[in-house]
Design an enzyme around this catalytic site. Structure first.
Site, short mmCIF file in Angstrom:
data_model
loop_
_atom_site.label_atom_id
_atom_site.label_comp_id
_atom_site.label_asym_id
_atom_site.label_seq_id
_atom_site.Cartn_x
_atom_site.Cartn_y
_atom_site.Cartn_z
N ARG A 63 -24.88 -16.42 48.39
CA ARG A 63 -23.58 -16.20 47.76
C ARG A 63 -23.79 -15.75 46.31
O ARG A 63 -24.63 -16.33 45.61
CB ARG A 63 -22.75 -17.49 47.78
CG ARG A 63 -22.05 -17.71 49.11
CD ARG A 63 -21.46 -19.10 49.24
NE ARG A 63 -20.76 -19.61 48.06
CZ ARG A 63 -20.18 -20.80 48.00
NH1 ARG A 63 -20.19 -21.60 49.07
NH2 ARG A 63 -19.58 -21.21 46.92
N ARG A 65 -8.47 -29.38 44.98
CA ARG A 65 -9.53 -29.36 43.99
C ARG A 65 -9.04 -29.75 42.60
O ARG A 65 -9.82 -29.77 41.66
CB ARG A 65 -10.08 -27.95 43.91
CG ARG A 65 -11.52 -27.84 44.42
CD ARG A 65 -11.95 -26.41 44.20
NE ARG A 65 -13.36 -26.20 44.30
CZ ARG A 65 -13.99 -25.88 45.42
NH1 ARG A 65 -13.36 -25.82 46.57
NH2 ARG A 65 -15.28 -25.66 45.39
N LYS A 110 -20.57 -30.42 51.94
CA LYS A 110 -19.27 -30.42 52.63
C LYS A 110 -19.28 -29.47 53.83
O LYS A 110 -18.90 -29.84 54.94
CB LYS A 110 -18.13 -30.03 51.67
CG LYS A 110 -17.98 -30.96 50.47
CD LYS A 110 -16.83 -30.55 49.56
CE LYS A 110 -17.01 -29.21 48.89
NZ LYS A 110 -18.15 -29.11 47.95
N ARG A 153 -29.22 -22.35 48.83
CA ARG A 153 -28.34 -22.16 50.00
C ARG A 153 -28.41 -20.71 50.48
O ARG A 153 -28.43 -19.78 49.70
CB ARG A 153 -26.91 -22.52 49.62
CG ARG A 153 -25.86 -22.08 50.65
CD ARG A 153 -24.54 -22.78 50.47
NE ARG A 153 -24.03 -22.75 49.12
CZ ARG A 153 -23.04 -23.55 48.68
NH1 ARG A 153 -22.48 -24.42 49.50
NH2 ARG A 153 -22.63 -23.46 47.43
N ARG A 178 -19.53 -24.42 37.82
CA ARG A 178 -18.74 -25.04 38.89
C ARG A 178 -18.84 -26.57 38.85
O ARG A 178 -17.88 -27.27 39.15
CB ARG A 178 -19.19 -24.50 40.25
CG ARG A 178 -18.64 -23.08 40.51
CD ARG A 178 -19.47 -22.29 41.49
NE ARG A 178 -19.64 -22.91 42.78
CZ ARG A 178 -20.65 -22.66 43.62
NH1 ARG A 178 -21.58 -21.79 43.28
NH2 ARG A 178 -20.70 -23.26 44.77
P1 ADP Z 1 -18.59 -25.09 47.10
O1 ADP Z 1 -18.46 -25.66 48.47
O2 ADP Z 1 -19.99 -24.69 46.79
O3 ADP Z 1 -17.98 -25.92 46.03
P2 ADP Z 1 -16.44 -23.31 47.92
O4 ADP Z 1 -16.88 -22.39 48.98
O5 ADP Z 1 -15.63 -24.48 48.30
O6 ADP Z 1 -17.76 -23.74 47.11
O7 ADP Z 1 -15.65 -22.54 46.79
C1 ADP Z 1 -16.16 -21.38 46.17
C2 ADP Z 1 -15.24 -20.95 45.07
O8 ADP Z 1 -13.95 -20.61 45.62
C3 ADP Z 1 -14.94 -22.00 44.01
O9 ADP Z 1 -15.92 -22.05 42.98
C4 ADP Z 1 -13.58 -21.54 43.49
O10 ADP Z 1 -13.73 -20.45 42.60
C5 ADP Z 1 -12.91 -21.01 44.75
N1 ADP Z 1 -12.11 -22.06 45.43
C6 ADP Z 1 -12.35 -22.62 46.63
N2 ADP Z 1 -11.42 -23.53 46.94
C7 ADP Z 1 -10.56 -23.56 45.88
C8 ADP Z 1 -9.37 -24.31 45.58
N3 ADP Z 1 -8.90 -25.27 46.41
N4 ADP Z 1 -8.75 -24.04 44.41
C9 ADP Z 1 -9.19 -23.11 43.56
N5 ADP Z 1 -10.30 -22.38 43.77
C10 ADP Z 1 -10.99 -22.60 44.92
P1 ADP Z 2 -20.89 -27.59 49.89
O1 ADP Z 2 -20.05 -27.02 51.02
O2 ADP Z 2 -20.48 -28.98 49.52
O3 ADP Z 2 -20.98 -26.69 48.70
P2 ADP Z 2 -23.18 -27.10 51.67
O4 ADP Z 2 -22.89 -27.86 52.92
O5 ADP Z 2 -23.04 -25.64 51.73
O6 ADP Z 2 -22.38 -27.75 50.43
O7 ADP Z 2 -24.66 -27.50 51.22
C1 ADP Z 2 -25.27 -26.94 50.06
C2 ADP Z 2 -26.73 -26.64 50.37
O8 ADP Z 2 -27.46 -27.87 50.49
C3 ADP Z 2 -26.95 -25.89 51.68
O9 ADP Z 2 -28.03 -25.00 51.51
C4 ADP Z 2 -27.29 -27.00 52.68
O10 ADP Z 2 -28.15 -26.54 53.71
C5 ADP Z 2 -27.98 -28.03 51.80
N1 ADP Z 2 -27.69 -29.41 52.19
C6 ADP Z 2 -26.53 -29.91 52.69
N2 ADP Z 2 -26.62 -31.24 52.89
C7 ADP Z 2 -27.88 -31.60 52.50
C8 ADP Z 2 -28.59 -32.85 52.47
N3 ADP Z 2 -28.01 -33.98 52.88
N4 ADP Z 2 -29.87 -32.83 52.01
C9 ADP Z 2 -30.44 -31.67 51.59
N5 ADP Z 2 -29.83 -30.48 51.59
C10 ADP Z 2 -28.56 -30.43 52.05
#
Ligand code: ADP
Ligand code: ADP
Ligand code: ZN
Length: 213
Positions: A160, A88, A13, A127, A171
């Site tokens: 992170r 979420r 994302k 990541r 998660r």
């Molecule tokens: P990822 O993209 O890897 O899923 P995020 O950066 O979106 O991680 O979120 C990291 C953490 O922040 C989540 O695991 C949760 O604890 C919190 N978080 C983010 N967005 C929300 C939301 N909309 N509602 C509740 N918790 C959230």
């Molecule tokens: P999210 O915000 O959904 O948690 P990220 O965009 O941070 O996901 O991506 C998670 C990890 O996977 C990052 O290290 C990113 O560089 C990698 N990544 C993202 N998209 C791809 C893909 N299409 N193929 C392989 N690795 C990816």
């Protein structure tokens, strides 16, 4: 353009959000980034959010919903915005729906990035992020040019604290029970575009552009 990015942790994302910002210029609103900024700055919100984030749990809706509503009511969101990581759960989706309806705003697309669960742990655990500018890398799939250094701003890359195997697994469980139901929710509203996120980063973006066209 008003967009929501949906998908499990590690789906891509944030990576695709950066591409969408470059191409369409919409403000990127990531609740995860907002929480991490508050943690870094030691705010009250940051202190409260941190304990949930470190356990891989959702931050309570009372701390999350109002934050998003006030952000999308800002001037720069008048012509569009992209929500990444919100909503979420069904409560947040209903809250957003009510807010948008009351303000006469319609969503254009919910981009649902689907990735096989076997790939998610490796993606999240590999990541690396730039704490300074927020750029995202992957040690294997999207490495920075210089090891551990951001291509954009030359700052050091970090991992992170919640990107360890145990927390990522937690998660993913939370995603399956709380967030995945939103796929049906937005399918019923006829605004969803399902994107194959197993493909490489550029191909995923090509499919997103086609869905937004
Ligand atoms: P990822 O993209 O890897 O899923 P995020 O950066 O979106 O991680 O979120 C990291 C953490 O922040 C989540 O695991 C949760 O604890 C919190 N978080 C983010 N967005 C929300 C939301 N909309 N509602 C509740 N918790 C959230
Ligand atoms: P999210 O915000 O959904 O948690 P990220 O965009 O941070 O996901 O991506 C998670 C990890 O996977 C990052 O290290 C990113 O560089 C990698 N990544 C993202 N998209 C791809 C893909 N299409 N193929 C392989 N690795 C990816
Ligand atoms: Zn940087």
């Amino acid at each position: 353009m008003k967009i929501i990015l949906l998908g499990p942790p590690g789906a891509g994302k944030g990576t695709q959000a950066a591409n969408i910002v470059d191409t369409y210029g919409v403000p990127h609103i990531s609740t995860g980034d907002i929480f991490r900024k508050n943690i870094k700055e030691g705010t009250e919100l940051g202190k409260k959010a941190q304990e949930y984030i470190n356990q891989g749990k959702l931050v309570p809706d009372e701390l999350t919903c109002g934050l998003v509503a006030s952000r999308i009511s800002e001037d720069d969101c008048k012509d569009g915005f992209m929500l990444d990581g919100f909503p979420r759960n069904i409560f947040q989706a209903e809250y957003l729906n009510k807010y948008l309806t009351e303000n006469n705003v319609a969503l254009d697309k919910v981009i649902n990035i689907e990735v096989d669960s076997e790939l998610l742990i490796e993606r999240a655990c590999g990541r690396r992020i730039c704490k300074n500018c927020g750029a995202t890398y992957h040690i294997k799939f999207n490495p920075s040019k210089k090891d551990g250094i951001c291509d954009v701003c030359q700052s050091a890359l970090t991992q992170r604290p919640d990107d360890n195997e145990e927390t990522v697994s937690q998660r993913i469980q939370v995603y399956l029970s709380e967030t995945k139901p939103l796929v049906d929710y937005y399918t019923e509203k006829n605004v969803i575009a399902n994107i194959n996120g197993n493909q490489d980063i550029n191909k995923v973006f090509e499919d997103i552009k086609a869905a937004l066209a």
